[in-house]
Write a protein that holds these residues in place. Structure first.
Motif, PDB file in Angstrom:
ATOM      1  N   GLU A 172       3.287   8.194   7.935  1.00  0.00           N
ATOM      2  CA  GLU A 172       1.841   8.323   7.735  1.00  0.00           C
ATOM      3  C   GLU A 172       1.087   7.191   8.426  1.00  0.00           C
ATOM      4  OE1 GLU A 172       1.279  10.344   3.366  1.00  0.00           O
ATOM      5  OE2 GLU A 172       1.877   8.258   3.456  1.00  0.00           O
ATOM      6  N   CYS A 173       1.683   5.998   8.394  1.00  0.00           N
ATOM      7  CA  CYS A 173       1.042   4.843   9.015  1.00  0.00           C
ATOM      8  C   CYS A 173       0.902   5.069  10.522  1.00  0.00           C
ATOM      9  CB  CYS A 173       1.869   3.586   8.719  1.00  0.00           C
ATOM     10  SG  CYS A 173       1.117   2.095   9.342  1.00  0.00           S
ATOM     11  N   PHE A 185       7.896  -3.601  10.900  1.00  0.00           N
ATOM     12  CA  PHE A 185       6.514  -3.181  10.633  1.00  0.00           C
ATOM     13  C   PHE A 185       5.635  -3.376  11.865  1.00  0.00           C
ATOM     14  CE2 PHE A 185       2.179  -3.959   8.934  1.00  0.00           C
ATOM     15  CZ  PHE A 185       1.922  -2.637   8.594  1.00  0.00           C
ATOM     16  N   PHE A 222       0.852  -1.199   0.000  1.00  0.00           N
ATOM     17  CA  PHE A 222       0.000   0.000   0.000  1.00  0.00           C
ATOM     18  C   PHE A 222       0.888   1.251   0.000  1.00  0.00           C
ATOM     19  CE2 PHE A 222      -2.885   3.223   1.499  1.00  0.00           C
ATOM     20  CZ  PHE A 222      -4.131   2.804   1.073  1.00  0.00           C
ATOM     21  N   PRO A 223       0.524   2.264  -0.818  1.00  0.00           N
ATOM     22  CA  PRO A 223       1.364   3.465  -0.847  1.00  0.00           C
ATOM     23  C   PRO A 223       1.185   4.338   0.408  1.00  0.00           C
ATOM     24  CG  PRO A 223      -0.508   3.732  -2.313  1.00  0.00           C
ATOM     25  CD  PRO A 223      -0.588   2.335  -1.769  1.00  0.00           C
ATOM     26  N   ILE A 224       1.915   3.991   1.435  1.00  0.00           N
ATOM     27  CA  ILE A 224       1.877   4.773   2.677  1.00  0.00           C
ATOM     28  C   ILE A 224       3.258   4.683   3.327  1.00  0.00           C
ATOM     29  CG2 ILE A 224       1.006   2.842   4.096  1.00  0.00           C
ATOM     30  CD1 ILE A 224      -0.736   4.902   5.598  1.00  0.00           C
ATOM     31  N   THR A 225       3.740   5.800   3.846  1.00  0.00           N
ATOM     32  CA  THR A 225       5.059   5.775   4.484  1.00  0.00           C
ATOM     33  C   THR A 225       4.909   5.392   5.956  1.00  0.00           C
ATOM     34  OG1 THR A 225       4.901   8.089   5.070  1.00  0.00           O
ATOM     35  CG2 THR A 225       5.981   7.596   2.967  1.00  0.00           C
ATOM     36  N   GLU A 232      10.449   8.009   6.379  1.00  0.00           N
ATOM     37  CA  GLU A 232       9.986   8.345   5.029  1.00  0.00           C
ATOM     38  C   GLU A 232       9.929   7.126   4.116  1.00  0.00           C
ATOM     39  OE1 GLU A 232       8.573  11.010   4.253  1.00  0.00           O
ATOM     40  OE2 GLU A 232       9.122  12.211   6.007  1.00  0.00           O
ATOM     41  N   ARG A 233      10.267   5.959   4.654  1.00  0.00           N
ATOM     42  CA  ARG A 233      10.238   4.756   3.807  1.00  0.00           C
ATOM     43  C   ARG A 233       8.806   4.250   3.651  1.00  0.00           C
ATOM     44  NH1 ARG A 233      15.107   1.033   6.035  1.00  0.00           N
ATOM     45  NH2 ARG A 233      14.580  -0.283   4.291  1.00  0.00           N
ATOM     46  N   GLN A 234       8.574   3.592   2.512  1.00  0.00           N
ATOM     47  CA  GLN A 234       7.271   2.962   2.307  1.00  0.00           C
ATOM     48  C   GLN A 234       7.230   1.719   3.195  1.00  0.00           C
ATOM     49  OE1 GLN A 234       6.437   0.017   0.223  1.00  0.00           O
ATOM     50  NE2 GLN A 234       4.250   0.356   0.447  1.00  0.00           N
ATOM     51  N   ILE A 235       6.081   1.379   3.747  1.00  0.00           N
ATOM     52  CA  ILE A 235       6.027   0.304   4.747  1.00  0.00           C
ATOM     53  C   ILE A 235       6.517  -1.047   4.207  1.00  0.00           C
ATOM     54  CG2 ILE A 235       4.254   1.288   6.263  1.00  0.00           C
ATOM     55  CD1 ILE A 235       2.242  -0.570   4.731  1.00  0.00           C
TER      56      ILE A 235
END
Lengths: 280, 250
Positions: free
Chosen positions: B101-102, B150, B95-98, B139-142
């Protein structure tokens, strides 16, 4: 060829209408499409876009605005699919297949009864070069409404799309957002009907979004990129269709496909080339 | 880190709670229990024993009969006070979320409709990332994180939510020891701050180290109480069957 297209834009009102409608429909499809693919609902998008057809036909028969009929049938199909999926052992793709094919068949029969000047071929495959001023303004109004709804409910849509379990645990009405998205999808499907037609709407919904997905790591950037790609391929598709006298709807869809294919091989997220290198 | 200990006693109460799936499978049979907080309580039992269902029933995510209350109030009215982390395999890691943001999703329960994340919320997000040791990765994508990292992000989301209750479903599955140790340390700190934590858990070797209390299930209650009282061979055999073996080698 490009000069001729630009000259045509200066001279012909129908081409100006087509260009504006193409950009608006491409943009709004790109925005909604992001949520459709991230929720794994591409097939649902296909089903709803086909299911609006009987609604359009009935609206013509009753002489009411075709948006009303289309939205009613779009939502009805979403309710039927969701009901079958949640209350039986039938899987989602099967429920979608049964629903959209029957709605499409019903729509084709009803269009025959509608005695409308609207050609079935144009509903199925679009006719952006015949967009009237009133259609253009309705499309713009609908697009503004859809984008505004997504901006206002962005965080709820993000949460229910990314982590529906957390959303449910917080008491969020996950089904409300599901049906809200289905309503927005129906609205987009009706507006896109004019540019690419009922059959190909799903391509405009999912191909730009899928392309953007290959390059982005946040939902916001994905939405902006997808909207940009949707608008760009619509303009290029219109140019190709007008210049070479081929179906504009199909040109838009194939342009989107070419952009996706190129992206598929060069996207850093996809890492196709890198992985091929390792495999080799 | 200095924590102020809350003196208020938290309490989760279930009375005759039953859950049926598809009108034929009884996932929970008349479960009655009281969990006092602040504590870390493990919910253990064999596969299909209703561990996750119990959490979902308390959260109102699954239809149940019986009475469930938190501090005497219906649990459905207390949802914003509960931070829930489902099994991480239910989340789409592409999913496009950093990371940032998560974690910020934890602020949503306390934000009004149409309101966006505020500056002070972002500062809380950064502090939570500091605690779990992943500030550099924000800033990394999950999808670029390991399973353990995670899971730590999901714990950071709970920290930002600042709920009184934490419900975690199998948080230690498929993660490395470093992450497991970081998570258990954070959870023990949270308990000191007065939080009540319920964890669905399947690895019996760590039960005595991790949990103050246990709920042992096999669709019905086998035993509930302090870990030292509940975690014995007799109860384990009743829950898991005669061939139970606990590996304490690690």
């Amino acid at each position: 060829m490009l000069a001729e297209f630009i000259q045509g834009l200066m001279e012909f009102h129908f081409l100006q209408n087509a260009l504006i409608t193409a950009i608006v429909v491409g943009t709004v499809s790109g925005v909604v499409g992001c949520f459709i693919i991230l929720r794994g609902m591409s097939l649902m998008g296909d089903a709803i876009s086909h299911a609006v057809l009987p609604g359009v036909a009935i609206a013509y028969i009753l002489n009411i605005n075709f948006f009303i009929g289309a939205i009613a049938f779009g939502i009805l199909s979403a309710v039927i699919i969701t009901y079958i999926k949640e209350n039986s052992v039938i899987k989602s793709d099967t429920a979608i297949g049964i629903t959209f094919s029957s709605f499409l068949a019903l729509g084709i029969i009803l269009i025959g009864f509608a005695r409308t000047s609207t050609d079935l071929f144009h509903i199925l495959f679009g006719n952006i070069l015949a967009v009237q001023d009133s259609d253009k303004w309705i499309t713009i109004a609908v697009a503004i409404f859809v984008v505004l709804a997504i901006v206002l409910y962005f965080k709820e849509l993000l949460l229910t799309t990314f982590d529906p379990q957390m959303a449910k645990a917080l008491g969020t009405r996950v089904n409300f957002y599901h049906y809200m998205l289905m309503t927005l999808l129906t609205l987009v499907a009706v507006t896109a009907m004019q540019s690419v037609g009922t059959i190909l709407i799903v391509a405009l919904l999912i191909t730009p979004a899928a392309t953007a997905y290959l390059f982005t790591k946040t939902l916001k950037t994905m939405i902006f990129l997808s909207a940009g790609i949707g608008a760009a391929v619509s303009v290029v598709g219109l140019f190709i269709g007008y210049s070479y006298n081929v179906a504009v709807g199909s040109s838009i869809v194939l342009t989107a496909t070419v952009v996706f294919l190129v992206s598929f091989f060069v996207s850093p997220k996809q890492k196709y080339i890198k992985r091929r290198g390792h495999d080799g | 880190m200095i924590y102020l200990r809350r003196e208020v006693m938290e309490m989760i109460e279930c009375q005759n709670v039953s859950v049926m799936y598809n009108n034929e499978v009884e996932a929970l049979k008349k479960v009655s229990l009281t969990i006092m907080g602040p504590t870390i309580t493990g919910i253990i039992g064999p596969n299909g024993s209703g561990k996750s269902t119990l959490l979902k029933a308390i959260l109102g995510m699954t239809r149940s009969t019986g009475k469930i209350s938190i501090n005497g109030v219906s649990s459905k009215k207390m949802l914003k006070k509960i931070a829930y982390v489902a099994q991480k395999n239910l989340i789409d890691l592409s999913f496009p979320i950093t990371v940032r943001e998560c974690v910020a999703l934890g602020t949503l329960p306390n934000l009004g409709l149409f309101k966006s994340v505020r500056k002070e919320d972002w500062r809380r997000v950064e502090r939570a990332l500091e605690v779990i040791g992943l500030r550099k990765e924000q800033e990394r994508q999950i999808g670029a994180l390991s399973g353990g990292q995670f899971q730590r992000v999901l714990i950071a989301r709970c920290l930002v939510q600042d709920a009184d209750y934490l419900f975690l479903d199998e948080p230690f599955v498929g993660i490395d020891m470093v992450s497991e140790n970081i998570i258990i340390k954070i959870l023990k700190d949270l308990k000191k701050r007065g939080k009540t934590i319920l964890i669905v858990h399947h690895d019996l070797s760590k039960v005595e180290d991790y949990f103050d209390q246990l709920v042992m299930l096999n669709n019905k209650i086998i035993a509930v109480g302090a870990t030292s009282n509940v975690f014995n061979m007799q109860n384990l055999k009743r829950a898991y069957g005669e061939n139970i073996f606990i590996d304490r080698s690690e």
